[in-house]
Design an enzyme around this catalytic site. Structure first.
Site, PDB file in Angstrom:
ATOM      1  CE  LYS A 111      -4.683   0.007   0.510  1.00  0.00           C
ATOM      2  NZ  LYS A 111      -5.088  -1.162  -0.211  1.00  0.00           N
ATOM      3  CE  LYS A 193      -6.937 -10.409  -1.067  1.00  0.00           C
ATOM      4  NZ  LYS A 193      -7.694 -10.509   0.163  1.00  0.00           N
ATOM      5  CE  LYS A 196     -14.183  -7.309   2.650  1.00  0.00           C
ATOM      6  NZ  LYS A 196     -12.881  -6.851   3.147  1.00  0.00           N
TER       7      LYS A 196
HETATM    8  P1  ATP Z   1      -9.876  -5.682   1.097  1.00  0.00           P
HETATM    9  O1  ATP Z   1     -10.182  -5.511  -0.353  1.00  0.00           O
HETATM   10  O2  ATP Z   1     -10.536  -4.668   1.960  1.00  0.00           O
HETATM   11  O3  ATP Z   1      -8.435  -5.922   1.399  1.00  0.00           O
HETATM   12  P2  ATP Z   1     -10.594  -8.464   0.994  1.00  0.00           P
HETATM   13  O4  ATP Z   1     -11.785  -8.732   0.143  1.00  0.00           O
HETATM   14  O5  ATP Z   1      -9.265  -8.744   0.406  1.00  0.00           O
HETATM   15  O6  ATP Z   1     -10.633  -6.990   1.534  1.00  0.00           O
HETATM   16  P3  ATP Z   1     -10.456  -9.183   3.804  1.00  0.00           P
HETATM   17  O7  ATP Z   1     -11.432  -8.440   4.599  1.00  0.00           O
HETATM   18  O8  ATP Z   1      -9.037  -8.713   3.843  1.00  0.00           O
HETATM   19  O9  ATP Z   1     -10.891  -9.294   2.284  1.00  0.00           O
HETATM   20  O10 ATP Z   1     -10.526 -10.696   4.201  1.00  0.00           O
HETATM   21  C1  ATP Z   1     -11.538 -11.368   4.920  1.00  0.00           C
HETATM   22  C2  ATP Z   1     -11.244 -12.839   4.899  1.00  0.00           C
HETATM   23  O11 ATP Z   1     -11.484 -13.340   3.595  1.00  0.00           O
HETATM   24  C3  ATP Z   1      -9.795 -13.197   5.234  1.00  0.00           C
HETATM   25  O12 ATP Z   1      -9.716 -14.421   5.904  1.00  0.00           O
HETATM   26  C4  ATP Z   1      -9.174 -13.245   3.866  1.00  0.00           C
HETATM   27  O13 ATP Z   1      -7.977 -13.933   3.814  1.00  0.00           O
HETATM   28  C5  ATP Z   1     -10.302 -13.901   3.071  1.00  0.00           C
HETATM   29  N1  ATP Z   1     -10.232 -13.522   1.665  1.00  0.00           N
HETATM   30  C6  ATP Z   1     -10.347 -12.288   1.165  1.00  0.00           C
HETATM   31  N2  ATP Z   1     -10.242 -12.293  -0.175  1.00  0.00           N
HETATM   32  C7  ATP Z   1     -10.027 -13.574  -0.515  1.00  0.00           C
HETATM   33  C8  ATP Z   1      -9.816 -14.245  -1.751  1.00  0.00           C
HETATM   34  N3  ATP Z   1      -9.807 -13.588  -2.896  1.00  0.00           N
HETATM   35  N4  ATP Z   1      -9.642 -15.571  -1.727  1.00  0.00           N
HETATM   36  C9  ATP Z   1      -9.673 -16.241  -0.584  1.00  0.00           C
HETATM   37  N5  ATP Z   1      -9.847 -15.688   0.628  1.00  0.00           N
HETATM   38  C10 ATP Z   1     -10.029 -14.362   0.663  1.00  0.00           C
END
Ligand code: ATP
Ligand code: LTN
Length: 330
Positions: A111, A193, A196
């Site tokens: 970041k 990845k 959201k």
């Molecule tokens: P942000 O975009 O805000 O970083 P994110 O969608 O990547 O959010 P997190 O809130 O960081 O999600 O993660 C919540 C949970 O979901 C964690 O256990 C994370 O590892 C899992 N997770 C998030 N995105 C993925 C993905 N693409 N595949 C598998 N697990 C995920």
């Protein structure tokens, strides 16, 4: 019964990645473990959020936790700010963490490299708050996606340091990373990845997406020109991601999925994948609609807060006593 704890930071609408990498697993774990799951709303504001939107994300997240099958009678489900002890322990743990350790965190480095100095201090110290979320409850396991593993490892280091500096206080937790579904990639940029907080929603399937939207997104998923259904994330990241999604939705092995679809054309394979995702999400969406405006959300959070705070108060008192912060005799 062993204890397990995890948190989700709903800084956007929850995605298929959140479901397959986290929520779906929590639902199975609650059968075997004393499960603590919380909404990490303080972690959300490490990056500015529009207040109205944030409120709606938080409410949706609780409803989706329940719609995915988390059971408030079995698991402790709560909101991070309902237990303010987290923030206090977070500060204490930040005093037991070195700058060098936070500087090494990949999420921060990534970041920092991309946001031209506009990062908040809260984003930088995010891992110490996460350590407090975890160590407060002495869990044995912390199920996370692989992007969060480094933060759990830091949590272990902080706990060990505290235990050595003062006296044994915190259990040392193990990160638990699932094999399939650990990293669902963006449909449009399959080397990234699925997140959201992605700016474009083309590559992201949200848990509340309508079936026709899901089909459209899967149909336009980026693939390759190999014209073969192989699991080869290096050379065929798009197809491998779709294979991984099917495996995780249906609890099957990668080999098994590849064997089923090996003779499919890409178009037909994408259609099959879309149907599988729709079949997975339809019952969740139906349950979500039933509960989003019901009393169940508030009842769940009240019950969760009561149980979590009882543990958190005692832990924080113990920690403060050991450090020498308390004046009164105990
Ligand atoms: P942000 O975009 O805000 O970083 P994110 O969608 O990547 O959010 P997190 O809130 O960081 O999600 O993660 C919540 C949970 O979901 C964690 O256990 C994370 O590892 C899992 N997770 C998030 N995105 C993925 C993905 N693409 N595949 C598998 N697990 C995920
Ligand atoms: N950092 C995590 C969310 C999170 C968490 C936690 C996960 C905050 N506190 C404690 C496990 C345990 C994330 O971004 N997914």
């Amino acid at each position: 019964m062993k204890r397990m704890l995890s948190g989700i930071k709903p800084s956007g609408e929850l995605t298929l990645g959140n479901y397959l990498g986290a929520l779906k697993r929590f639902v199975t774990y609650q059968e075997e473990y004393d499960m603590f799951v919380f909404i990490a709303n303080l972690h959300c504001i490490t990056i500015y959020q529009d207040p109205t939107q944030l409120k709606s994300y938080l409410k949706n997240a609780v409803a989706l936790y329940l719609a995915c099958g988390l059971d408030p009678d079995r698991s402790t489900i709560f909101l991070q700010t309902d237990v303010p002890e987290h923030a206090q322990l977070g500060f204490i743990l930040s005093c037991n963490t070195y700058l060098g350790e936070l500087n090494r965190m990949t999420q921060y480095k990534d970041k920092a490299a991309s946001s031209e100095g506009a990062l908040s201090v809260g984003f930088y110290t995010y891992p110490t708050l996460m350590a407090a979320d975890i160590l407060m409850y002495d869990p044995d396991f912390v199920p996370v996606g692989d992007d969060q593993k480094q933060h759990v490892e830091l949590t272990r280091d902080i706990a060990e340091r505290f235990n050595n500096r003062y006296s044994p206080t915190f259990n040392i937790p193990e990160p638990l990373i699932a094999k399939t579904g650990a990293r669902i990639m963006s449909l449009s940029e399959p080397t990234k990845k699925m997140s959201k907080s992605d700016v474009s929603d083309k590559g992201v399937i949200y848990l509340l997406d309508e079936p026709n939207i899901i089909r459209k997104k899967v149909r336009s998923a980026t693939t390759d020109s190999c014209a073969a259904i192989n699991f080869d994330p290096q050379n065929q990241p798009g197809i491998s991601n779709l294979i991984q999604i099917v495996a995780a939705c249906q609890d099957r092995s990668i080999e098994d999925v590849v064997a089923t679809y090996k003779d499919y054309q890409y178009g037909a394979f994408k259609d099959a994948v879309a149907t599988i995702i729709i079949d997975t999400l339809t019952p969740i969406q139906a349950r979500y609609k039933e509960i989003i405006n019901s009393e169940l959300l508030e009842q769940t959070l009240m019950k969760g807060k009561e149980k979590a705070q009882h543990i958190a108060r005692r832990k924080l008192e113990k920690v403060q006593r050991k450090i020498g912060l308390e004046i009164k005799k105990k």
